[in-house]
Design a protein around this motif. Structure first.
Motif, PDB file in Angstrom:
ATOM      1  N   CYS A  20      29.950  35.858  -7.888  1.00  0.00           N
ATOM      2  CA  CYS A  20      28.909  34.827  -7.880  1.00  0.00           C
ATOM      3  C   CYS A  20      28.433  34.497  -9.301  1.00  0.00           C
ATOM      4  O   CYS A  20      27.942  35.362 -10.030  1.00  0.00           O
TER       5      CYS A  20
ATOM      6  N   CYS B 125      24.250  30.519 -10.449  1.00  0.00           N
ATOM      7  CA  CYS B 125      23.072  30.099 -11.209  1.00  0.00           C
ATOM      8  C   CYS B 125      23.192  30.611 -12.644  1.00  0.00           C
ATOM      9  O   CYS B 125      24.114  31.363 -12.960  1.00  0.00           O
TER      10      CYS B 125
ATOM     11  N   ARG C  72      22.082  32.906 -14.225  1.00  0.00           N
ATOM     12  CA  ARG C  72      22.138  34.365 -14.432  1.00  0.00           C
ATOM     13  C   ARG C  72      23.571  34.850 -14.631  1.00  0.00           C
ATOM     14  O   ARG C  72      23.791  35.907 -15.229  1.00  0.00           O
TER      15      ARG C  72
ATOM     16  N   CYS D 212      25.783  36.452 -12.826  1.00  0.00           N
ATOM     17  CA  CYS D 212      25.898  37.890 -12.547  1.00  0.00           C
ATOM     18  C   CYS D 212      27.350  38.363 -12.423  1.00  0.00           C
ATOM     19  O   CYS D 212      27.639  39.533 -12.664  1.00  0.00           O
TER      20      CYS D 212
ATOM     21  N   CYS E 149      19.368  37.994  -7.921  1.00  0.00           N
ATOM     22  CA  CYS E 149      18.600  37.408  -6.800  1.00  0.00           C
ATOM     23  C   CYS E 149      18.478  38.357  -5.619  1.00  0.00           C
ATOM     24  O   CYS E 149      17.655  38.141  -4.729  1.00  0.00           O
TER      25      CYS E 149
ATOM     26  N   HIS F  56      20.681  30.399  -4.215  1.00  0.00           N
ATOM     27  CA  HIS F  56      21.690  31.445  -3.998  1.00  0.00           C
ATOM     28  C   HIS F  56      22.422  31.291  -2.674  1.00  0.00           C
ATOM     29  O   HIS F  56      23.369  32.027  -2.401  1.00  0.00           O
TER      30      HIS F  56
HETATM   31  S1  SF4 Z   1      21.199  35.586  -9.466  1.00  0.00           S
HETATM   32 FE1  SF4 Z   1      22.219  35.489  -7.465  1.00  0.00          FE
HETATM   33  S2  SF4 Z   1      22.904  33.342  -7.320  1.00  0.00           S
HETATM   34 FE2  SF4 Z   1      22.500  33.745  -9.488  1.00  0.00          FE
HETATM   35  S3  SF4 Z   1      24.483  34.360 -10.330  1.00  0.00           S
HETATM   36 FE3  SF4 Z   1      23.356  36.219  -9.767  1.00  0.00          FE
HETATM   37  S4  SF4 Z   1      24.081  36.730  -7.727  1.00  0.00           S
HETATM   38 FE4  SF4 Z   1      24.625  34.579  -8.105  1.00  0.00          FE
END
Ligand code: SF4
Length: 292
Positions: free
Chosen positions: A3, A6, A8, A10, A21, A109
């Motif tokens: 993922c 967004c 972030r 991650c 998230c 998310h």
């Molecule tokens: S915060 Fe959640 S939606 Fe954003 S990149 Fe990380 S895992 Fe994905």
């Protein structure tokens, strides 16, 4: 699949581990309700055929501000798991309850599953879909909502990267939020209302004024006024910050905003000439915080 939905980034496989998230690949809804406390053009009134906003509060959040009023659902993922089909049915159920729109609260998310759900009910869902976000979005992910969402209700929380890092651990908040707003305005470039005044398409930019940081609020208004056509969206200025949810170490946020602080921000909004909503300062009470 990892993922990176967004900013972030991650890069986690949400089936195996959690990103910032806290969400897995299963959609978790903490609550859904007919919500009457959004901007007037989203909720209607006793004179309109449809009433209230069909809010679906998704669990988890990719911003997680230290002062969040909804920590119960943003800080951890709890609620009811919905399949894509179940989510589609939920939207139709809300429509049948007579609401003005489907209001996707903190959807970032789960955006992939939301589009799949909306695909299933194409032609059946006839009310607008509202994308209600913290603003911490990737522009390319907002672009994917074209054809699915017609109303964007987005926060613009901080200009200063120092503040966004301190309160939301997101030093790049403004650059992502402002570029995502540009895409929202490209998708829904003008405010369109039905004959009863309910918003069908358009963008509302929300800004919650924080105590101590009125200069940052003023900078946000100036940036909005200089970068965009101020007649193409509505501004919603909010005074409802409540300190009850903020940890003690963030001493600058441990009080309400003062009348002087709020009025100085309102004055700038009026000088620039935004159209929209200015929340009455008496709304700054914890009693307006939805319970989950
Ligand atoms: S915060 Fe959640 S939606 Fe954003 S990149 Fe990380 S895992 Fe994905």
């Amino acid at each position: 699949m990892v993922c990176n939905l967004c900013p972030r980034n991650c890069s986690v496989d949400r089936c195996k581990s959690l990103g910032f998230c806290g969400a897995t690949n299963e959609v978790v809804v903490s609550k859904y309700m007919v919500h009457n406390w959004e901007e007037p053009c989203l909720v209607g009134d006793l004179t309109t055929t449809r009433r209230g906003s069909g809010a679906i509060f998704f669990s988890g959040c990719n911003l997680r501000c230290v002062y969040c009023q909804n920590k119960e659902i943003s800080g951890s993922v709890k609620g009811t798991v919905y399949s894509v089909e179940g989510l589609a049915d939920l939207m139709l159920d809300l429509q049948n309850m007579g609401v003005c729109n489907i209001n996707l609260v903190t959807p970032t998310h789960y955006s992939n599953q939301i589009r799949k759900a909306l695909d299933l009910i194409k032609g059946k869902l006839t009310i607008p879909v509202v994308y209600n976000t913290s603003g911490y979005e990737k522009p390319e992910e907002i672009e994917k909502m074209r054809g699915y969402v017609s109303v964007f209700l987005t926060d613009l929380k901080y200009f200063s990267s120092e503040l966004s890092q301190k309160y939301s651990r997101a030093s790049d908040y403004f650059e992502y939020a402002i570029e995502s707003l540009r895409v929202m305005l490209d998708i829904s470039p003008k405010m369109v209302f039905d004959k009863e005044g309910i918003l069908q398409s358009g963008v509302i930019v929300r800004h919650l004024c924080l105590p101590t940081h009125r200069q940052d609020s003023i900078r946000i208004l100036e940036e909005l006024g200089s970068r965009f056509d101020k007649d193409s969206f509505k501004l919603s200025l909010m005074s409802q910050y409540t300190p009850e949810f903020c940890p003690e170490e963030f001493s600058q946020l441990r009080r309400r905003i003062t009348t002087f602080e709020y009025e100085s921000v309102v004055k700038v909004a009026l000088r620039i000439g935004f159209d929209g909503y200015i929340q009455d300062k008496s709304s700054a009470s914890a009693k307006f915080t939805p319970r989950f």
